[in-house]
Design a protein around this motif. Sequence first.
Motif, mmCIF file in Angstrom:
data_model
loop_
_atom_site.group_PDB
_atom_site.id
_atom_site.type_symbol
_atom_site.label_atom_id
_atom_site.label_comp_id
_atom_site.label_asym_id
_atom_site.label_seq_id
_atom_site.Cartn_x
_atom_site.Cartn_y
_atom_site.Cartn_z
ATOM 1 N N VAL A 199 -3.138 -6.343 -2.020
ATOM 2 C CA VAL A 199 -2.937 -5.888 -0.636
ATOM 3 C C VAL A 199 -3.909 -6.600 0.303
ATOM 4 C CG1 VAL A 199 -3.326 -3.902 0.885
ATOM 5 C CG2 VAL A 199 -1.867 -3.672 -1.112
ATOM 6 N N ILE A 209 3.216 -8.061 0.604
ATOM 7 C CA ILE A 209 2.925 -8.333 -0.800
ATOM 8 C C ILE A 209 4.110 -9.008 -1.491
ATOM 9 C CG2 ILE A 209 1.130 -6.666 -1.303
ATOM 10 C CD1 ILE A 209 3.285 -4.704 -2.102
ATOM 11 N N GLU A 210 5.299 -8.743 -0.996
ATOM 12 C CA GLU A 210 6.461 -9.388 -1.618
ATOM 13 C C GLU A 210 6.472 -10.883 -1.375
ATOM 14 O OE1 GLU A 210 9.764 -5.866 -1.926
ATOM 15 O OE2 GLU A 210 9.880 -7.283 -0.265
ATOM 16 N N LEU A 422 2.350 -3.629 2.773
ATOM 17 C CA LEU A 422 3.400 -3.143 1.871
ATOM 18 C C LEU A 422 4.799 -3.444 2.404
ATOM 19 C CD1 LEU A 422 2.021 0.341 0.725
ATOM 20 C CD2 LEU A 422 2.214 -1.735 -0.610
ATOM 21 N N GLY A 423 4.895 -3.824 3.674
ATOM 22 C CA GLY A 423 6.200 -4.150 4.245
ATOM 23 C C GLY A 423 6.813 -3.010 5.038
ATOM 24 N N LEU A 424 6.017 -1.983 5.323
ATOM 25 C CA LEU A 424 6.537 -0.884 6.133
ATOM 26 C C LEU A 424 6.615 -1.322 7.583
ATOM 27 C CD1 LEU A 424 4.489 2.003 4.520
ATOM 28 C CD2 LEU A 424 6.932 1.675 4.367
ATOM 29 N N ASP A 425 7.581 -0.740 8.306
ATOM 30 C CA ASP A 425 7.768 -1.128 9.698
ATOM 31 C C ASP A 425 6.594 -0.686 10.562
ATOM 32 O OD1 ASP A 425 11.099 -0.519 9.111
ATOM 33 O OD2 ASP A 425 10.341 -2.417 9.880
ATOM 34 N N LEU A 428 6.875 2.847 12.159
ATOM 35 C CA LEU A 428 6.529 3.957 11.277
ATOM 36 C C LEU A 428 5.022 4.020 11.068
ATOM 37 C CD1 LEU A 428 7.382 6.111 9.143
ATOM 38 C CD2 LEU A 428 7.386 4.269 7.489
ATOM 39 N N ILE A 460 6.705 3.932 -3.353
ATOM 40 C CA ILE A 460 6.044 3.222 -2.257
ATOM 41 C C ILE A 460 5.097 4.171 -1.526
ATOM 42 C CG2 ILE A 460 6.451 2.142 -0.020
ATOM 43 C CD1 ILE A 460 8.797 0.799 -1.194
ATOM 44 N N THR A 461 5.527 5.393 -1.320
ATOM 45 C CA THR A 461 4.656 6.357 -0.646
ATOM 46 C C THR A 461 3.420 6.628 -1.493
ATOM 47 O OG1 THR A 461 6.643 7.353 0.279
ATOM 48 C CG2 THR A 461 4.617 8.621 0.430
ATOM 49 N N HIS A 463 2.005 4.654 -3.675
ATOM 50 C CA HIS A 463 1.113 3.481 -3.599
ATOM 51 C C HIS A 463 0.377 3.481 -2.277
ATOM 52 C CE1 HIS A 463 2.057 1.429 -7.270
ATOM 53 N NE2 HIS A 463 3.325 1.282 -6.984
#
Lengths: 1036, 473
Positions: A199, A209-210, A422-425, A428, A460-461, A463
Amino acid sequence: MQYAELICASNYSFLAAASQPEELVARADELGYDAIAITDECSLAGVVKAHVEAKDRDIELIIGSRFKINCGEHGVLDLVLLAPCRDAYAQISTLITKARRRSGKGHYTLTVNDLEFGLKQCLAIWLVPTVTQYTYQLAPSLIKAFPKGVWIAFSHHLCAQPYEHYQQLCELADCYQLPIVASNNVVIHHPERQPLYDVMQAIRLGCSIESLGLNALPNREATFQPLSELELRYPSALIEESIAIANQCHFSLDELRYNYPDEVVPSGHTPSEWLRSLVEQGIQSRWPEGPSVKVLKQIDYELEVIKELRYEHYFLTVHDLVQFARAEGILCQGRGSAANSAVCYCLFITEVDPNQSDLLFERFISKERNEPPDIDVDFEHHRREEVIQYIYKKYGRERAALAATVVTYRPRSAIRDVGKALGLDSILVDKLAKSLAWWDRSGDLESRLAEANLSKHSPITRHYATLIREILGMPRHLSQHVGGFIITQSPVSSLVPIENAAMPDRTIIQWDKDDIEALGLLKIDVLALGMLSAIRKSLNYVQQYDPTIRHLQDIPSECKKTYAMLSRGDSIGVFQVESRAQMNMLPRLQPSTFYDLVIEVAIVRPGPIQGDMVHPYLRRRQGIEPVSYPNDEVKSVLERTLGVPIFQEQVIKLAMVAAGFTGGQADQLRRAMASWRKNGQLMQFREPVINGMLERGHSLDFAERLFKQMQGFGDYGFPESHAASFALLVYFSAWLKCHHPAAFYCGLLNSQPMGFYSASQLIQDAQRHQVPVNSIDINRSEWDYTLEYQNAQSTKALRIGFRQVKGLKRDCIEHLIQLRNIAPFSSASDLVTRSKLPRDQVDHLISSGAFEPLDGHRRRSHWHVQGVQEKVLNQDNIDDSLVELTSPEPWDDLKQDFQRTGLTLRQHPLALLQSIDIIRACSSALQTQSLGHGRWVQIAGIVTCRQRPSTASGLLFLTLEDHTGNHNVIVDQAVQKRCRKALLSGSLLHVKGVIERAEPPAINLEAPPSVIHVKAGQVHDISQLIPSEHRSRDFH
Amino acid sequence: MLWLCLYFPRMAVEAFSTSKLTAIAVTDKNRIHTANTAASKHGIEPEQSLVTAWALCEDLKLHPRDIQKEVSLINKLASHCLTYTPYLCIPSQNQVLLNLSGCLTVHGGWSNLLDAMQRDELLTPLTYHLGVGYTPESATLLSQLTSENSTQYVEQGQVQTAEINRLLAQYPIDQLNIDSKIKMRLTNVGVTNLGSAKQLPSHALGRRQGFAFSQYLSQIYGYASDVRRYYTQAVEFYESSYSLQESCKVPELEPAIRHQLKLLSQFLIQHQMHALELRWCFKHDKGYQHRLFVGVESAGNQLESHIKLSLLALEKSPLKQGINELSLRSVHRPIRQLCSEDLFPDTTQKRLDESLIDILKARLSNHQVSKIRQISGHRPESLQSEFKLPESHQGLRPSWLLKCPRQIFKHQQCFSYNDQTLSLVQGPERIDSEWWGVRSQRDYFIARSNHGETYWIYNDLNHGRWFIHGIFG
């Protein structure tokens, strides 16, 4: 088996490793390693923390740094340099400085040529991921550059084809007779840190991370391995080589010392003589009729201690800075424990007169403490840069540098950076970050995630929650300290690396104040205080019409009218006493002398509050409770505070007079008090304190009560001298507000941002004090707020300045003013035609209302301007400017006012809402003044302040503003839980609750208004009623 | 004129499924494009990342957006709406615009028409909003403004003109599909809805905001013409031929295939269409059926290419018994407009590549041919589509990676696979990465068989089982 891990990166490589230096040292020690080298990339930022940890353990710490040098098409040269001795350390530090100073903040640049000179004492470990032809070409240069030794590192992380790689390294080593050493190239102290490392990589590289690809760790092997595992993975010769290297390294950070700059002592004088001579000059200035015997004795004692501890240069350096500031007319004042020093007073570093105060020099310096002194000097914040540049000019950038501050991850930044990685918007993540209250604990994180609708069953949550917790407190980057300087005789870079700060022309060392303190180095704090700027500016404005008030010394002392104003709680804008807690205290304490202000400043602090000293003091002051002392010694310490210890020095002195402690022992007690919540060391003093007091005839009850107060005091109490320094500024600012309100507010507003209140609140307070305020006017406003004279000079009004308009650039305004001086503007379109200002600047000016006196309303200005621009583009002569546009609604104007300037001079939003039932049913702030205690009430207001001090047992304090004044609201924890969302994010709240009144003390017949609160039972967010852009100020 | 717009906001997801219970969303470029009602309840919204979507709803079913499905559905809806009016158009991929002028009488009035729509079996499962206006643009705008039933426009069987005008007047400027700078400039002069824009002189507004905007405004209110191209139903190609004799061999079927493809070629030329896929059906009266789908997009409309590909596909997937009926249906689309090209274009290689892909697909079947996409990562599955590693990766990687690793069993120090005995030669290489998704903790080894073949095998560290994952060489 013996082993030394020689390549370890800590999180002070900033997002390139995922363990604290302490964790690395501890883990290596647990596994039985003999030594560990901390080798952060081009940095020594983490070594002091590792050093402190290693001191308590049975493991040697080796200092080093890693460098990745770009060799163009040949790839990267990856080198670790270790410091076997002090000279090698200086060489590494200098190299880091050189590399960092060439690049922007956070980066460094090195070439292979840079290794050629100046590193002869260092040991080099060469990491070779791929052996190429260039590797063979490079080897001779490295051997020549590092005559003390070059090793090739071999790391076995269970990656592909390690044996082939090892063979290649052996061939290289054989060719140049270079030994190979085993190293696990550690970036995490424990395998479980792999996700955090990935991360951090993602954060550092600005991707998710992807997308990390090969930048992620392939496995969890880049960590400390048990010795048994190392034996299996590496040939024994390689392991033994690590010990051979470690045995050559004997350098410790404890060896670091430096000399002060010589310039401060003129030739022909010793430092001690020169200091004494300056002090004597100061004595004559301060006491033209001669000082008292007590003061002279104090001065002699202090000079002896300073001489014995050899701190003369330090005092002379600070004196030099203060002299510069005074010569330039920059207001400055020392504070903190330094105000306990009569020498500092003579040198004009501080302003606390030893004749009028009971100073405790040991609070500042003591022989037993064996710590350097720490002098904090506040300067006008708008002119502090001049002082900083003076330091750089006088000593040069090589010998003066700012200390760093390590910016670490806090909850909101952790949520944002980890979420993005993590790729979250971002929407959010932003929503989640904003839903956090500053008082939330880490256990509340799951509740916040659930409120944001994140499914607790989603991996995901899970993590996300884990990683947020792990990253909290980890360093993110270095920033500059608020003003701590290291100034040395020899180059600073031989002591600690220097790098560029974000601000231009600013450099910082890689250590923070804790590191500096841990190593016993001296730091001078050149701090900024907004109130000094405000006072200076106010005095300048006052001088314009009252030339008798030019300096602070011209302000008359002990003004009754000023004390009366403070006793009413009318202290918005006044230094240190404008918080709501202070405003509640003032009517109770009713200061009438300067010393009352000293107490006022010190008493509203967590220490006295938690030590339960506030109410006893007030009761005694009000005559409700009798004042008594067990004996004269205690009376001598506590008499001036009516028998209640309020200041830190009193606690220390009590330990001395009541329990028989020496000054130094008492100071150790003070330090234990300061840290007892962290390490509980205070408890070891319980027995000496109580026994000492019992031996001296005090009762057990008194002894135990005193010790309990010490526990409550902690480090949150003010030294008396510090409170006295601040009380001076309290008085000056209060006097200016009382007697010259327009000039006061003008100075205050031109010194923003500072203080407790927004410009909007200050302006409302000004209006409450009958100071007319005029709106922004394109033909009348300047960049700053200005005073305007009305009614034949008798009334002074404030004119809002362009600085209040968001997005406006100062140089554009200065250009406009030049044009305006030729001829005033007749309209917005006139300005556009004549000035050629960028479009956005014109729009900002229109939105601020600057053209309303000319064009009537904003829409018309925009319409005309759009037409002019189109006309210019099309070069036509069509005039369609006479189109009638609808005038904005009051709400539209209000919204624009707040959006663009953060304030309005029109009707208050609550006044506009009076037609709405829910608002009409509410009592205004003015109306609540006359309601009785226990009365049920509804109120509404715009949130201007939220405060939840740690000492208040979880209570939340709100200030709600309406068109008549302010409501003070108290919200307990149960209501906070029920109405959390409204309390955290609402900008307009409707509150139902009960009135609580604290009546004024009976001793004062001219009773000021009672202190009134509304204790909330229900809180509703009704922000949808206003299109306001209000933001409250939130304090912990 | 009276226009009715049907707006289908969830077209993209409802093209897959109209289920209201299961959370389903359609993705486009790794972002949520559209979510159904069940997904929306979990907070799934357009433009969210997939990671966010999974964090909100771990049971979310995702489908990559299929524009063909949407086009097919909207065409189906448009064709169906021809029962309401012969004049309609498709202004966007999720809207159908009906010109009802002159049709209300046929349907017995506005209420009857609405009733019929509400009972329409094709429309009912879908999510749609209605908008009514006197111009195409106004109807389109109003369909997006409100989700209310269109009966608000109707009172006593009449369309409420005043209501339409009121709603139009209140239509917010910031919801118009115009440049954001124009929106800001309009807001600055107090124009926040269409009504206030209409009150300003058109020429003055046009000078300030651009004449395209004032033209647009005029079209909304009917002051300027807004010509729409009406929808025409898609033409289908379907041909079948019968034979008295049964055939199953390719040479015997070839003449019939050629004949049908020749007819298709003429059809395509006549309708200016481009064939995408040929759908053959080989049947026998007694029930035997064999279907063959042949992708021909890159073949252009070349008859010989269609013949060649069809015969190749038939050779790859031969008939199991004789047939006596052969039919052809084509999937096609209008030929794209020509765009400027280089005078000396070098498209030969591209065409060759595309035709080669078609031939491979025909010979091997569609599933066996996939595009190579370069992805960088540690976990082999991340490299599934990739047969060429980034240069920076140091390890040996097999030429062929099995889509699904196959379990093998250990006997003493060896493994058996396909009657071969495998022995470990090199390793381990530990891969323990991608913890955020499907975490794989594996130790990879290179193993050699007693027949000389080299395999890539791994030990799953979670449960100790062994698998073959790839083959070298």
